[in-house]
Design an enzyme around this catalytic site. Structure first.
Site, PDB file in Angstrom:
ATOM      1  N   SER A 104       0.841  -1.197   0.000  1.00 15.44           N
ATOM      2  CA  SER A 104       0.000   0.000   0.000  1.00 15.44           C
ATOM      3  C   SER A 104       0.883   1.256   0.000  1.00 15.44           C
ATOM      4  O   SER A 104       1.667   1.436  -0.916  1.00 15.44           O
ATOM      5  CB  SER A 104      -0.968  -0.048   1.190  1.00 15.44           C
ATOM      6  N   HIS A 237      -7.848  -5.657   0.335  1.00 19.25           N
ATOM      7  CA  HIS A 237      -6.632  -4.870   0.472  1.00 19.25           C
ATOM      8  C   HIS A 237      -5.593  -5.578   1.337  1.00 19.25           C
ATOM      9  O   HIS A 237      -4.393  -5.451   1.090  1.00 19.25           O
ATOM     10  CB  HIS A 237      -6.969  -3.506   1.066  1.00 19.25           C
TER      11      HIS A 237
END
Length: 261
Positions: A104, A237
């Site tokens: 990320s 995610h």
């Protein structure tokens, strides 16, 4: 047989920015995997990856300020500022076969750090980018200037933090300053065009990640002139927690491939 010794939060690296959770009996030329966490993340989240990769690599996990034992320390609010500090902390390892792994926000830091190390003539052996779409697709956002509830809600949407912790007022107050700094850094980041990377790149993503689609993740291939590998996994995610064993296998394969590049 390789024997790994495990302790929590080992601080024998000489820098508050780096955690080395595991040491192992291994060849002296083993790769050094540097893990750069996500926004709001801490080094301990990556403890299982460090544990399972210890037979294959020396794993160094970055600990940003403002979390765990670094609570109260201000964190840089720009990607450049974070990269500056990480590069400084890694200087003792720059002569070793580094592989950078970022998830990320950490993927952007790993990418920019790789660009900087290439310019300095100390390029890493390989770069693994996870849970982040290509910076050719800029991410606009105002989360860092939204209210506290909106910031916490954004964190909860990504399913990376225990909801019971997010509901705890004391915990929220502890994490909000560093979380806001991280979001400011990533939301104000803008890719500046430059030469293609000469470092091999591997990209990992979750197939249902709302922040990093498969197509957007594959666009990283436009930023390297070297070998490019792409893998997707079931999950969102934080697929890397849901698919831990598969991710460790992928990272192990990458370490081997980078060694032969």
């Amino acid at each position: 047989m390789t024997i790994a010794k495990t302790t929590r939060d080992v601080r024998t690296t000489g820098s508050p920015w780096i955690r080395r959770f595991h040491t192992a009996v291994r060849p002296q030329d083993a790769p050094v995997l540097v893990v750069l966490p996500h926004a709001g993340g801490n080094a301990s989240f990556y403890f299982p990856i460090s544990r399972d990769l210890a037979p294959h690599a020396e794993v160094l996990t970055i600990q940003y300020p403002g979390r765990q034992d670094r609570f109260g320390e201000p964190s840089p609010e720009t990607v450049t500022g974070l990269v500056d500090e990480v590069e400084r902390a890694l200087r003792p390892w720059l002569g070793k076969p580094l592989v950078l792994f970022g998830h990320s926000m950490g993927a952007v830091l790993a990418f920019e750090l790789t660009r900087r190390l290439e310019r300095a003539g100390t390029a890493p052996r390989g770069l693994v980018l996870s849970g982040r779409r290509s910076p050719l697709l800029p991410e606009e956002g105002t989360t860092h200037i939204d209210g506290d509830d909106a910031l916490i809600a954004r964190l909860g949407e990504l399913s990376g933090t225990d909801p019971q912790l997010l509901a705890d007022p004391d915990f929220r107050q502890l994490i909000l300053p560093s979380l806001r700094s991280d979001y400011k850094a990533i939301e104000t980041y803008r890719y500046e065009p430059g030469p293609l990377l000469s470092t091999p790149v591997s990209v990992l993503c979750g197939q249902s990640d709302p922040r990093a689609s498969v197509a957007g993740s594959m666009d990283w291939r436009q930023l390297t002139g070297a070998a490019f590998t792409f893998r997707s996994f079931p999950g969102g995610h934080f697929y890397l927690a849901e698919q831990h064993d598969a991710v460790v296998r992928a990272l192990t394969e990458d370490l081997v491939a980078f060694a032969g590049a």
